[in-house]
Design an enzyme around this catalytic site. Structure first.
Site, PDB file in Angstrom:
ATOM      1  N   CYS B 166     -16.763   1.099  17.355  1.00  0.00           N
ATOM      2  CA  CYS B 166     -16.559   1.065  15.926  1.00  0.00           C
ATOM      3  C   CYS B 166     -16.594   0.531  14.880  1.00  0.00           C
ATOM      4  O   CYS B 166     -16.653   1.133  14.033  1.00  0.00           O
ATOM      5  CB  CYS B 166     -15.226   1.881  15.420  1.00  0.00           C
ATOM      6  SG  CYS B 166     -15.176   3.508  16.801  1.00  0.00           S
ATOM      7  N   HIS B 298     -11.228   1.695   7.109  1.00  0.00           N
ATOM      8  CA  HIS B 298     -12.293   2.184   8.025  1.00  0.00           C
ATOM      9  C   HIS B 298     -11.633   4.107   8.065  1.00  0.00           C
ATOM     10  O   HIS B 298     -12.484   4.681   8.086  1.00  0.00           O
ATOM     11  CB  HIS B 298     -11.019   1.503   9.410  1.00  0.00           C
ATOM     12  CG  HIS B 298     -11.463   1.625  10.444  1.00  0.00           C
ATOM     13  ND1 HIS B 298     -13.220   1.989  11.084  1.00  0.00           N
ATOM     14  CD2 HIS B 298     -11.281   2.120  11.573  1.00  0.00           C
ATOM     15  CE1 HIS B 298     -13.455   2.400  11.943  1.00  0.00           C
ATOM     16  NE2 HIS B 298     -11.996   2.225  12.886  1.00  0.00           N
ATOM     17  N   GLU B 309      -3.565   0.998   8.998  1.00  0.00           N
ATOM     18  CA  GLU B 309      -4.516   0.664   7.576  1.00  0.00           C
ATOM     19  C   GLU B 309      -4.186   0.079   6.691  1.00  0.00           C
ATOM     20  O   GLU B 309      -3.764  -0.796   5.315  1.00  0.00           O
ATOM     21  CB  GLU B 309      -5.544   0.989   7.333  1.00  0.00           C
ATOM     22  CG  GLU B 309      -7.032   0.787   7.256  1.00  0.00           C
ATOM     23  CD  GLU B 309      -7.890   1.043   7.013  1.00  0.00           C
ATOM     24  OE1 GLU B 309      -8.439   2.118   7.881  1.00  0.00           O
ATOM     25  OE2 GLU B 309      -8.891   0.538   6.148  1.00  0.00           O
ATOM     26  N   LYS B 330     -16.419   8.483   5.453  1.00  0.00           N
ATOM     27  CA  LYS B 330     -16.032   8.997   6.913  1.00  0.00           C
ATOM     28  C   LYS B 330     -15.705  10.762   6.643  1.00  0.00           C
ATOM     29  O   LYS B 330     -15.775  11.600   7.848  1.00  0.00           O
ATOM     30  CB  LYS B 330     -14.884   8.857   7.994  1.00  0.00           C
ATOM     31  CG  LYS B 330     -15.677   7.099   8.550  1.00  0.00           C
ATOM     32  CD  LYS B 330     -15.029   6.714   9.415  1.00  0.00           C
ATOM     33  CE  LYS B 330     -14.886   5.440  10.338  1.00  0.00           C
ATOM     34  NZ  LYS B 330     -14.900   4.078   9.485  1.00  0.00           N
ATOM     35  N   HIS B 335     -17.497  10.047  11.936  1.00  0.00           N
ATOM     36  CA  HIS B 335     -17.569   8.971  12.167  1.00  0.00           C
ATOM     37  C   HIS B 335     -18.201   8.608  13.487  1.00  0.00           C
ATOM     38  O   HIS B 335     -18.564   9.145  13.947  1.00  0.00           O
ATOM     39  CB  HIS B 335     -16.357   8.750  13.312  1.00  0.00           C
ATOM     40  CG  HIS B 335     -15.564   7.445  13.201  1.00  0.00           C
ATOM     41  ND1 HIS B 335     -16.503   6.219  13.325  1.00  0.00           N
ATOM     42  CD2 HIS B 335     -14.511   6.134  14.141  1.00  0.00           C
ATOM     43  CE1 HIS B 335     -15.905   5.334  13.897  1.00  0.00           C
ATOM     44  NE2 HIS B 335     -14.813   5.267  14.095  1.00  0.00           N
ATOM     45  N   PHE B 394     -11.801   0.368  18.792  1.00  0.00           N
ATOM     46  CA  PHE B 394     -11.592   0.401  20.044  1.00  0.00           C
ATOM     47  C   PHE B 394     -11.417  -0.778  20.206  1.00  0.00           C
ATOM     48  O   PHE B 394     -12.334  -1.476  20.835  1.00  0.00           O
ATOM     49  CB  PHE B 394     -11.635   1.720  20.561  1.00  0.00           C
ATOM     50  CG  PHE B 394     -11.024   2.668  21.183  1.00  0.00           C
ATOM     51  CD1 PHE B 394      -9.993   3.019  18.917  1.00  0.00           C
ATOM     52  CD2 PHE B 394     -11.018   4.404  20.898  1.00  0.00           C
ATOM     53  CE1 PHE B 394      -9.535   4.258  19.562  1.00  0.00           C
ATOM     54  CE2 PHE B 394     -11.575   5.817  20.569  1.00  0.00           C
ATOM     55  CZ  PHE B 394      -9.894   5.298  20.070  1.00  0.00           C
TER      56      PHE B 394
END
Lengths: 85, 409
Positions: B166, B298, B309, B330, B335, B394
């Site tokens: 990502c 994010h 975050e 997002k 995403h 990830f």
């Protein structure tokens, strides 16, 4: 040469190249038809699917025109029917 | 200072995603707080625990590529090429002199052409065919986006692909920024693209239990996970000097890039890794934390990411965290994995340029674990001059870009 088989091969080439069937004859070369290596690969895949044969890599490298393609498929079909009989 | 100090600006942006088929359409939707998330139409969703996605519903390959080329280019690479064409066109960048060889192409993607591979595996494992279509390899390869852009635009400079899940596009833009800043190249086309809507890929995501059955609601107390999206975004980067000299329309300045690795859990995010990446981006930009006005988070909408975050932002910014405006776009474009960082870099550049911070939509209820100003549901006028865009992948790989509103040299 098996005319019906030739017609089927030509139809597959026309589909792969997205060109009219009438623009292809048994005497056409891949060069004349602007078939590059990817087009040839795509054609072999279609022929294998259509005729239920497996075209070996050596044969794949040697065909450069419609006539040799038809002859190759004819031979593979003959081998297939012998193996099956 | 030597060439390491060249200033780098974005002069063009191309975007295709669920919000539209070009940058203007996508920015209008972001500004208006309009989400593109809805029921997935391109895949039979029977039996899946989630139904929603952020598909580029009106994108048609045949609008952009002739039929023979469509066979050879997976949807993810189609997005890359179309976005790159738009970016170069908007920048009015002409590849004269040696510029074809002095322009880099750096693309990000998380999953490459795996929808084509999935189709090939259906042929083998389900339909019992002896082999997949012979174009499966060139369709699937992760570098297809970069390769197809180079062929499409005739660019012969350094071209490669970065795949960091990502964070892919953010790593790609960061690398391109550094290459232009250092003088390694004169210009770069950079960004990311993704097309993850295939039955196999969607079920793999379902199995991870991170996709929401609901809407994507970043930072909201009732958030249940992410919503998968698709699309592509590319930026045209060049030196400020060149852009000014040729009278280009400058969208904004890229001023910093920071990276880190969590060296921890493969999917559980850490505070330390993201915090380090943000701090590194600020250090690279030679800017104090107190100068930051806006962060495009994010913000995936998973329970773990948004809380972690938030803690990472508090760690980096201290008391200034309460003066920051933060949003997760997002919530609107979904995403888009390896394209996400590019969509968000675009949103961040436009936010600074237009003086409008896009909101976090579908937000219902404040979460004490996410106690920052997340611009809930409605965009906000702002004079923000400095912004970060966060991407945390990830595998614990983090990348953060820093942007500044362009106000001339």
């Amino acid at each position: 040469m098996d005319e019906a088989l030739a017609a089927k091969v030509i139809a597959e080439i026309a589909a792969v190249k997205r060109i009219p069937v009438e623009s292809i004859t048994v005497d056409s070369t891949f060069e004349e038809l602007a078939m590059d290596s990817l087009d040839a690969m795509n054609l072999l895949f279609s022929l294998e699917e259509h005729f239920g044969v497996s075209i070996p890599d050596e044969a794949a490298n040697s065909i450069k025109d419609v006539r040799s393609t038809v002859a190759g498929v004819e031979r593979l079909l003959a081998e297939k029917s012998e193996a099956g009989s | 200072m030597a060439s390491a100090g060249r200033r780098v600006v974005a002069t063009g942006a191309g975007v295709v995603c669920t919000l539209g088929n070009n940058a203007a359409e996508c920015w209008t939707a972001l500004r208006d707080g309009r989400s593109g998330i809805g029921p997935i139409q391109s895949v039979d969703m029977a039996g899946l625990r989630f139904q929603n996605g952020a598909e580029a519903r009106t994108f048609k390959a045949s609008d952009h590529f002739e039929a023979a080329r469509c066979d050879l280019i997976d949807r993810f690479a189609q997005f890359a090429v179309v976005a790159a064409r738009q970016a170069v066109s908007e920048a009015r960048f002409e590849f004269t002199g040696d510029l074809r060889g002095r322009t880099a192409i750096i693309t990000g993607t998380s999953m490459g052409g795996q929808t084509s591979l999935d189709r090939g595996f259906v042929a083998i494992y389900k339909e019992g065919r002896p082999r997949p279509h012979p174009f499966t390899i060139p369709l699937t390869m992760y570098n297809a986006g970069a390769s197809q852009i180079s062929m499409d635009l005739g660019i012969t400079g350094p071209a490669f692909t970065i795949s960091t899940a990502c964070a892919s596009a953010t790593h790609a833009i960061g690398q391109a920024f550094w290459m232009v800043r250092s003088g390694a190249v004169e210009a770069a086309i950079c960004g990311g693209s993704e097309a993850p809507f295939s039955p196999g890929i969607l079920r793999a995501w379902e199995a991870m239990r991170v996709v929401t059955p609901d809407l994507c609601r970043p930072f909201s107390r009732d958030r249940k996970g992410l919503t998968l999206g698709e699309g592509g975004a590319m930026l045209m980067l060049e030196t400020a000097e060149r852009a000014i000299a040729r009278g280009a329309n400058i969208l904004g300045e890229v001023v910093g890039f920071g990276m880190s690795a969590d060296a921890g859990h493969v999917t559980q995010p850490s505070v330390e890794g993201p915090a380090t990446a943000m701090a590194e981006a600020l250090r690279d930009a030679r800017t104090e934390a107190g100068a930051v006005d806006y962060i495009n988070a994010h913000g995936t909408g998973t329970a773990a990411n948004d809380a972690t975050e938030t803690r990472a932002i508090r760690q980096v910014f201290g008391p200034h965290a309460d003066r920051l405006a933060i949003s997760s776009t997002k919530s609107m474009h979904g995403h888009a994995l390896g394209a996400a960082g590019a969509l968000e870099a675009f949103a961040t550049l436009m936010a600074l340029r237009e003086g409008v911070l896009p909101p976090t939509v579908s937000f219902n209820e404040a979460d004490p674990e996410c106690d920052l100003d997340v611009i809930p549901n409605t965009a906000r006028r702002s004079q923000a001059a400095f912004a970060l865009s966060n991407s945390f992948a990830f595998g614990g790989l983090n990348a953060v870009l820093a942007f500044r509103r362009w106000e001339g040299i």
